[in-house]
Motif scaffolding. Structure first.
Motif, PDB file in Angstrom:
ATOM      1  N   SER A  66       3.967  -0.070 -14.301  1.00  0.00           N
ATOM      2  CA  SER A  66       3.842   0.423 -12.932  1.00  0.00           C
ATOM      3  C   SER A  66       3.245  -0.662 -12.039  1.00  0.00           C
ATOM      4  O   SER A  66       2.591  -1.593 -12.522  1.00  0.00           O
ATOM      5  N   TYR A  81       6.407  -3.500  -4.423  1.00  0.00           N
ATOM      6  CA  TYR A  81       5.772  -2.184  -4.305  1.00  0.00           C
ATOM      7  C   TYR A  81       6.835  -1.102  -4.142  1.00  0.00           C
ATOM      8  O   TYR A  81       6.836  -0.093  -4.864  1.00  0.00           O
ATOM      9  N   PHE A  82       7.735  -1.301  -3.193  1.00  0.00           N
ATOM     10  CA  PHE A  82       8.719  -0.254  -2.925  1.00  0.00           C
ATOM     11  C   PHE A  82       9.848  -0.252  -3.953  1.00  0.00           C
ATOM     12  O   PHE A  82      10.476   0.787  -4.178  1.00  0.00           O
ATOM     13  N   LYS A  95       7.406   1.261  -7.162  1.00  0.00           N
ATOM     14  CA  LYS A  95       6.592   2.473  -7.017  1.00  0.00           C
ATOM     15  C   LYS A  95       7.204   3.525  -6.110  1.00  0.00           C
ATOM     16  O   LYS A  95       7.144   4.719  -6.409  1.00  0.00           O
ATOM     17  N   GLU A  96       7.768   3.130  -4.976  1.00  0.00           N
ATOM     18  CA  GLU A  96       8.319   4.101  -4.028  1.00  0.00           C
ATOM     19  C   GLU A  96       9.713   3.661  -3.574  1.00  0.00           C
ATOM     20  O   GLU A  96       9.921   3.315  -2.414  1.00  0.00           O
ATOM     21  N   ASP A 155      12.335   5.124  -2.787  1.00  0.00           N
ATOM     22  CA  ASP A 155      13.011   5.921  -1.758  1.00  0.00           C
ATOM     23  C   ASP A 155      12.267   5.922  -0.423  1.00  0.00           C
ATOM     24  O   ASP A 155      12.615   6.702   0.475  1.00  0.00           O
ATOM     25  N   SER A 156      11.250   5.067  -0.293  1.00  0.00           N
ATOM     26  CA  SER A 156      10.397   5.126   0.903  1.00  0.00           C
ATOM     27  C   SER A 156      10.415   3.850   1.730  1.00  0.00           C
ATOM     28  O   SER A 156       9.493   3.591   2.502  1.00  0.00           O
ATOM     29  N   CYS A 168       2.184  -0.449   5.522  1.00  0.00           N
ATOM     30  CA  CYS A 168       2.605  -0.935   4.208  1.00  0.00           C
ATOM     31  C   CYS A 168       3.192  -2.339   4.153  1.00  0.00           C
ATOM     32  O   CYS A 168       3.685  -2.766   3.109  1.00  0.00           O
ATOM     33  N   ARG A 214       6.826  11.410   7.683  1.00  0.00           N
ATOM     34  CA  ARG A 214       6.525  11.324   6.246  1.00  0.00           C
ATOM     35  C   ARG A 214       5.463  12.354   5.829  1.00  0.00           C
ATOM     36  O   ARG A 214       4.808  12.204   4.795  1.00  0.00           O
ATOM     37  N   LYS A 257       1.382  11.581   5.521  1.00  0.00           N
ATOM     38  CA  LYS A 257       0.895  10.795   4.386  1.00  0.00           C
ATOM     39  C   LYS A 257       0.402   9.438   4.877  1.00  0.00           C
ATOM     40  O   LYS A 257       1.049   8.782   5.693  1.00  0.00           O
ATOM     41  N   HIS A 273      -1.492   5.561   3.688  1.00  0.00           N
ATOM     42  CA  HIS A 273      -1.728   4.633   2.585  1.00  0.00           C
ATOM     43  C   HIS A 273      -3.184   4.170   2.569  1.00  0.00           C
ATOM     44  O   HIS A 273      -3.771   3.984   1.507  1.00  0.00           O
TER      45      HIS A 273
END
Length: 659
Positions: free
Chosen positions: A67, A121-122, A125-126, A128-129, A137, A234, A237, A239
């Motif tokens: 991760s 990172y995207f 980890k994310e 779809d974001s 970010c 979003r 949310k 960070h």
């Protein structure tokens, strides 16, 4: 895009550094800093905060399972490392180091997504974001540092593998962002892409990159509610919960359009990175509105919100500016990256309009805050650069918790160490600029410059004792019999008298002084020389009367260096020392002091401490004092001899007003 190679001989200006003060630092970057930071990026330094940067890329490339770890912008540390390597390879070819860089570039290419996107990172980890949290970010910030690395590595080695990765990413970004109805009309919370795209534009000639940089600058602040809209999309949310970035638009300079901004606000690094991009776009497009905005922001920073050491950013919360003339010495943030960004801004302003005030600030930040950010061993770093520390209170009082008493091996957020490396490795790019038939010498750093002045090819050799005795010598070599041009020599703001000699003949005053530069215009022949002698006396510096924190205090400066007192030389309770005369300064060279430094010894008095039985407060008391000699060392060298008190601003008594 057609294949290109780096052709250094065709550059209009190329500079090589060979300087008694700076060359050892550049060598330190090559021999120690770059290998050390490579180990840090690979999590090989015992006791240091883990980086996980290389591991993240291996996971994104499918070479490892796991991760994502680290800050959302962790990729940028590796990009800055590659950029530093590129600059070093330009000056000193090193096949082994180049192979390490080539291998990691292949890793980046493998981690790049089919559409050109690259962000671990995207990706890990994310996935779809993407582009859903531009406020926090750092997607475009990381993209910008990737581009800077790709440009530097291409220019230095001629290899375009990383440049192609950058172009693919930039081309993809251009399909996502823009004014068209089907594109995202947004901008990153941390400016960086703007200045990077301009570098990519210059090296490729691709006009879309210039247009995209302009778009990001023009879009900022045009929709003040943009960050709030994406925050709601979003589902509220965040960070970084400790910062209300969606609502505090000044934090990222998104409160009004950039052309309307006149006061430095918000996160200091973000502002000066933004201004660097603004100045570069303005220079290319001749955008008068953008030029004027740059001038106004520059003026506010350096005349009302800059520390005497060239540090900026007065408070820890938001790593930000506060208000005009609020410059506390002990709770300052003064991030190393912020002074580096100020240097970037200054350099672009010099290219826009060569005025000495830009080079004065560049020099001030470089010789003081930037050098303070790295220990003499090249393996320990300051993120925060205070002008005063009191170690007893530091661990107990929360207002000082961001201030470290000693340089650290690495940081969880380690943007500053690789930033120092890439700046020092690219120092040759800050010494000169040219305009038409004038070569401007902004920094007195020894070495050699090769420049094309309107078809006249000239080589300028500079021998510099600038940091030691103030002596500088230039020697001209021309490819033709004569070359007609002006050599413009900056008169440092700290120097009250300069002696000039041309071909060993005294020449004072020079032909003219324009915008702080002494211009010597002549038909030059090979072997012609210019010698300068800058007066290197110690002088006292006073803060503006509206700076409350420096009232009744002075700082000492010799040449480009600010000085400070340390407990190791003067004992504890430095606040009890007062300088008694500005005519009793002695400069002594100590070969045993941190490898050899000039120190200042000043006649002073020390207030005597009353007995504890006398109480805490007193009425109408003239404190007894004893004469002492106070010792000052260059500010950049503080903190290399263990933990102790430090002070730049010193109480004064009986000193005439500073003129």
């Amino acid at each position: 895009m057609t294949k290109q190679t780096a052709d250094f001989s065709s550059r209009a200006l190329s500079v090589r550094v060979e300087d008694p003060f700076w060359s050892p630092y550049i060598q330190l970057v090559k021999d120690v800093v770059i290998p050390y930071q490579w180990d840090a990026l690979n999590d090989l330094i015992e006791g240091a905060a883990p980086s996980c940067a290389i591991r993240n890329f291996r996971i994104a490339a499918g070479e490892e399972q796991g991760s994502f770890s680290g800050m959302v912008f962790q990729d940028s540390d590796l990009y800055k490392w590659i950029e530093a390597v590129g600059f070093i390879l330009e000056a000193q070819p090193d096949p082994e180091l180049e192979q390490v860089a080539d291998d990691v570039i292949e890793l980046l290419a493998k981690a790049q997504q089919p559409d050109g996107y690259l962000n671990t990172y995207f990706t890990v980890k994310e996935p779809d974001s993407r582009w859903t949290n531009l406020a926090e970010c750092h997607e475009l910030y990381c993209a910008g540092h990737l581009i800077e690395a790709g440009v530097a590595y291409f220019q230095s080695t001629g290899k375009r593998r990383l440049l192609d990765v950058c172009c693919r990413f930039a081309d993809y970004v251009d399909t996502v962002f823009g004014n068209e109805p089907d594109k995202l009309q947004g901008y990153d919370g941390h400016q960086e892409i703007e200045l990077a795209l301009m570098k990519l534009y210059e090296v490729t000639g691709e006009a879309r990159y210039l247009k995209l940089s302009q778009f990001f600058l023009d879009e900022r602040g045009k929709q003040p509610g943009f960050y709030l809209q994406e925050y709601r999309r979003r589902g509220n949310k965040v960070h970084f919960p400790e910062l209300d970035i969606a609502h505090d638009l000044k934090y990222s300079q998104a409160h009004i359009p950039v052309r309307q901004q006149e006061t430095a606000v918000g996160h200091a690094v973000r502002l000066v990175y933004m201004c660097t991009g603004m100045a570069h776009v303005a220079a290319v497009t001749k955008d008068e509105g953008l030029i004027e905005a740059c001038r106004k922001l520059w003026s506010n920073i350096v005349r009302k919100q800059m520390y005497v050491t060239g540090a900026i950013g007065a408070m820890a919360y938001g790593e930000a500016f506060t208000v005009d003339y609020d410059l506390p010495s002990d709770t300052i943030y003064g991030e190393t990256c912020a002074s580096i960004g100020l240097i970037f801004f200054a350099r672009r302003m010099l290219e826009l309009e060569p005025r000495s005030e830009y080079a004065h600030v560049l020099e001030r930040a470089l010789y003081n805050t930037v050098l303070s950010g790295m220990a003499k061993d090249g393996k320990h770093f300051f993120y925060v650069n205070p002008l005063e520390v009191y170690p007893k209170a530091n661990p107990m009082n929360k207002i000082y918790e961001h201030v470290k008493l000693q340089r650290q091996q690495w940081f969880g957020c380690s943007c500053c160490p690789p930033n120092i490396a890439r700046l020092l490795a690219s120092l040759n790019r800050y010494v000169y600029t040219f305009k038409e038939n004038t070569l401007y010498a902004h920094l007195y750093i020894g070495g050699e410059a090769r420049v094309d002045l309107g078809g006249q090819y000239v080589t300028i050799g500079q021998s510099s004792g600038y940091t030691e005795d103030g002596r500088v010598r230039f020697e001209v070599q021309t490819d033709q019999e004569t070359a007609s041009f002006a050599l413009a020599l900056r008169i440092p703001e700290w120097c009250r008298t300069v002696q000039y000699r041309v071909n060993n003949v005294a020449c004072h005053p020079p032909d003219e002084v324009v915008d702080g530069y002494a211009r010597i215009l002549r038909d030059w022949r090979s072997g012609d020389t210019v010698e300068l002698q800058f007066e290197m006396r110690v002088h006292s510096v006073a803060g503006h009367p509206l700076i409350r924190q420096t009232a009744g205090k002075i700082a000492l400066q010799r040449g480009p260096f600010l000085y400070c007192m340390e407990e190791v030389d003067n004992g504890s309770n430095l606040h009890l020392l007062q300088i008694t005369s500005d005519k009793a300064f002695q400069v002594e060279y100590d070969p045993h002091l941190l490898g050899g430094l000039h120190k200042i010894v000043a006649s002073s008095v020390r207030t005597e401490i009353p007995s504890e039985e006398d109480g805490l407060y007193f009425s109408d008391t003239q404190w007894p004092s004893s004469p002492v000699q106070a010792t000052f060392i260059p500010y950049y060298a503080w903190g290399n001899r263990g933990v102790g008190e430090m002070r730049v601003w010193v109480n004064e008594t009986g000193i005439p007003s500073v003129k």
